[in-house]
Each structure stands twice: as structure tokens, then as C-alpha cells.
Design a protein around this motif. Sequence first.
Motif, short mmCIF file in Angstrom:
data_model
loop_
_atom_site.label_atom_id
_atom_site.label_comp_id
_atom_site.label_asym_id
_atom_site.label_seq_id
_atom_site.Cartn_x
_atom_site.Cartn_y
_atom_site.Cartn_z
N LEU A 1 -5.37 -5.01 9.28
CA LEU A 1 -4.14 -5.75 9.56
C LEU A 1 -3.51 -6.34 8.30
CD1 LEU A 1 -2.04 -6.85 11.50
CD2 LEU A 1 -3.51 -8.83 11.86
N ARG A 2 -4.28 -7.16 7.56
CA ARG A 2 -3.68 -7.79 6.39
C ARG A 2 -3.67 -6.88 5.17
NH1 ARG A 2 -6.97 -13.34 7.20
NH2 ARG A 2 -8.34 -11.83 8.21
N SER A 3 -4.66 -6.00 5.08
CA SER A 3 -4.70 -5.13 3.91
C SER A 3 -3.59 -4.07 3.94
CB SER A 3 -6.06 -4.44 3.79
OG SER A 3 -6.31 -3.61 4.91
N LYS A 4 -3.19 -3.64 5.14
CA LYS A 4 -2.19 -2.57 5.27
C LYS A 4 -0.88 -3.04 5.91
CE LYS A 4 -4.17 1.57 4.21
NZ LYS A 4 -3.52 2.68 3.47
N GLY A 5 -0.87 -4.24 6.48
CA GLY A 5 0.25 -4.64 7.31
C GLY A 5 1.24 -5.60 6.70
N ALA A 6 1.12 -5.88 5.42
CA ALA A 6 2.04 -6.84 4.80
C ALA A 6 3.47 -6.34 4.83
CB ALA A 6 1.60 -7.12 3.36
N ASP A 7 4.40 -7.28 4.76
CA ASP A 7 5.81 -6.91 4.72
C ASP A 7 6.07 -5.92 3.59
OD1 ASP A 7 6.14 -8.72 6.75
OD2 ASP A 7 7.24 -10.20 5.58
N GLY A 8 6.77 -4.84 3.90
CA GLY A 8 7.12 -3.85 2.89
C GLY A 8 6.07 -2.84 2.57
N PHE A 9 4.94 -2.86 3.28
CA PHE A 9 3.84 -1.94 2.97
C PHE A 9 3.98 -0.58 3.65
CE2 PHE A 9 -0.05 -4.45 1.22
CZ PHE A 9 0.74 -4.93 0.19
N THR A 10 5.11 -0.34 4.35
CA THR A 10 5.33 0.99 4.94
C THR A 10 6.76 1.45 4.65
OG1 THR A 10 3.88 0.29 6.77
CG2 THR A 10 4.98 2.41 7.01
N PRO A 11 7.07 1.74 3.39
CA PRO A 11 8.39 2.31 3.12
C PRO A 11 8.49 3.74 3.66
CG PRO A 11 7.07 2.23 1.12
CD PRO A 11 6.28 1.52 2.18
N ILE A 12 9.65 4.08 4.24
CA ILE A 12 9.88 5.43 4.74
C ILE A 12 11.28 5.87 4.33
CG2 ILE A 12 8.32 5.11 6.71
CD1 ILE A 12 10.80 4.92 8.48
#
Length: 476
Positions: free
Chosen positions: A108-119
Motif C-alpha cells: 500500500l505505502r510502498s506502491k500507492g503514494a500519490d503520483g506512483f502510477t503515471p500512465i
Amino acid sequence: MSHPLGNPPSKIIAVHLNFRSRAEERGRTPAHPSYFLKPPSSLAGTQEAIIRPRGCRLLGFEGEIALVIGTRARRVRPEDGWRHVRWVTAANDAGVYDLRYADRGSNLRSKGADGFTPIGPRLLDAAGLDPDALRLRTWVNGELVQDDTTDTLLFPFGELVADLSRLLTLEPGDVILTGTPAGASVVGPGDVVEVEVGDGRLSTGVLRNPIADADHDLEPWGAQPRTDRAEEESAYGSGYVAKPLLADDLADGLRSVAVATLSAQMRSRGLPHMSIDGVRPVSATAMVGVAHTLRYLPLREDLFKRYGTGMNAQKRAIEELRPGHVLVMDARRDPTAGTLGDILALRAARRGAAGVVTDGAVRDAAAITGLGLPVYAAGAHPSVLGRRHVPWDTGVPIACGGALVQPGDLIVGDADGVVVVPPDLAEELIADCREQERQERFITEQVAAGESVDGLYPLGPAWRDAYENWCKGETQ
């Protein structure tokens, strides 16, 4: 944050392992896909910075192909799964390994931070694409670091949709991140990551995201960043540019002194058991590196198929090697079975290994000699794996030649043998070794001139003034 979807999806689902090259890199091939969720608030678009939280060092990039669901999918069949995909685009499944421990499994915190999924930047119409003929490429600072095609997927896209829809409903707009190929690694502030997906005719365009540091400290409540060598190795993978395992000046210092001198200096510090006994050089002798460990256990025929075949611990250990690693094997000091052959030795060399040490035997000794890779072994034996050993695990403390070796220890070898050097003692050992070897050069000159070793070797008080005068001449 802007992204090409407009409205946020109800969920973002990410696949752990899907490209065959990544599975080989990780040393495991799953029988079925597994997943984790990323919050919709992690979405971002092209040109937006990925912010590394303060205190974190291991910000990983993962170029991926993102599927956007177009029609509701509930209990669909694999052959029908692709029909429910409306758009295809590029994605970067970013994350910080420093916080993986805090939410192990959920990410959750390692991958879910704001901006951690640009597409993005563009959405390609899935109806005009062959899902088995897409190409994914990732660049870091303009250098191509990932390049793979969807004909190598473990789980095709239609199968992913069908699998997920067995138990949860996929709604229009939902995003599936379909896994990353080999080459994902670590980036830092100032780096730029670019991802592109296409089929040779159509392209998503280049998703471009610079990396930046946060402008504030991570608040003190909650889990704080923490890493260990295992996380670091997992983060760097075989990708872009890994942090050097050993600083050049320290490596050069260890190369500049003899193993015998290191052994003597460690003995004077109450560490008399740091030599890996019973091993001799099979090939090039000069070796300095950082230990990565492999443990063999005694052969049990009923367990060998489970632990000894496929991508077993022996092969995983080779694929886990980073430039500068010395692979150290615990073979229980049994020289009657091979623990390394020419193909795996070649792979270790190609991965940048600094050497291999085994207290068992090697096979294909003549071929190994020609690789230029320093290899130390207790002997040579023609047997293949399975005669005496089961490869069991990697990255754990082991016994090799009577010495305790921990992952991260420094390993130094020359014609006299191999010693284990505690990293926190390395700098002072180098300084004291150089002084010892300087004294021995002086003593050698005196003995060559006919002097008795009485009071001279080791250097006694009667020779101290002569030695100091000699030192002044040596430095001029």
C-alpha cells in the motif's frame, strides 16, 4: 494530477510477475497470476514528477502495459477477456522498496503514494491491436533498459481479465497493470524514466516522468523507511545502474595487500578463523568482492525434484548476482560432487561477478579456466548436480571452508587462498596491512644482505631506528 483517463477508475490492479524475463530474473515462475491493488489517487500523467519520499533510497521504476476496461466483466472466459478491454496505454508502476516491509504483500505505502502510477500519454484502441504482438520499452536518461514483447507473457491479457472476473467485477475505467519485464531497477532525483508501448504501427507515445525528492520530511508517525541488502538486491535487479557494491577506493585497497597479511592482521584482532580453508584457485586468482551466498544441503532423493530442478536455488543465486558479487557456496566441504559448471560460471561472469568460491568441487574445470573469472574450489569432479547436494537457499549466513560467511561480507582471494573480511574493519585493516608489508620489505632487504632474523623478524626495538630511516628514503 492529470492523466488520460479523465475520471478516476474504481480500482487499479497490478500483476506481480507476468513477463518470463522478469520471472527468470526473480528466480521464480508462478503457476498462476497474483495481484495487488494501487489506489486511484496514485494516478498521474506524462511530464509529472515522481516524488521520492525523504529518507527513501530505493525508488524503483517498472515499465508496464496498462489495460483499461471498457465493458463490465464478471465471470468471463479467457477467450472472451480481451473483448472487455477498451484501451491500452503505457504505465510506470513506481514504488519505494524502503517501505515494502511496512505493508508486506499489500504494497500500500510502498506502491500507492500519490503520483506512483503515471500512465499515458495516449490511449490506443484495443480493438485495433493484437494483444500478443505489443512491444514495451523503457528508457532511463535516454538509455534503453527494458525491451520485451507480449508473446513472452506467462499469463496473456485475456486470461488476466478472466481470472480477476471470477471473484470481482471489473468496471469500465478500471486499470490492470500487466507486469514488468526484466531490467526494472532504481532511479534517483534528476533521472528521467520514459515508457512506450506500441505494435510497430501505433504507439502510445512516450510517457516521460522526471524523478524528484520530496520538499519535506516524512512525518515521524507511522513506519519509517528501512532497507536491508535483500531489499536492495531486489530493487536493483539486473536493471539500469546499480549502486556499486564496493567503493572503488576500498576495493583497490584490498587488492593492494596480500591475503596472508590480511589473515595475520585479523588474527591479531582476535579473528583467527577468517580463512576459507581447503579451497584453491581453479582460474585467475586476484579476487575482491562482496559475498552473495548459496547453501547446499545433503542430498535427499525425495526432495530433490522439489528443490533441485527448474529454477532452483543454484540458478537463482547466479541470477541474483550483481557486478562486484562473489558467489560463496556452502557445499559442506564435500569435494566429491560438482557445485558449478562452465555454463553457470559463464552466466556469473556475464552478470559481472567478481568471483566464485565453493568448498565443494567444480566440473568443466578447463572451460572455467578460460573464462577469466576467479574461481576457488576444493577440487574438480565430473558429476552433475544431484550426486551429493540439494541446492537449498540463497542470501543466508553459511559455512564455507570452516568460515562463517554472511551476505555482504568482503571476500578477498589470491594465490594463497581466500579470506573473509568484516566490512566495518576493512579500512583499518588496509592501513595496518600496508604498514606490515612495508616492514616486511625492509626485513627482506636486510635478510638478503646477510642479516640474522633474530630481533629483525618480527621487527624488534634494535632495528626500529634503521627502519624509520629506511622509510624516509622509500618516500623520497
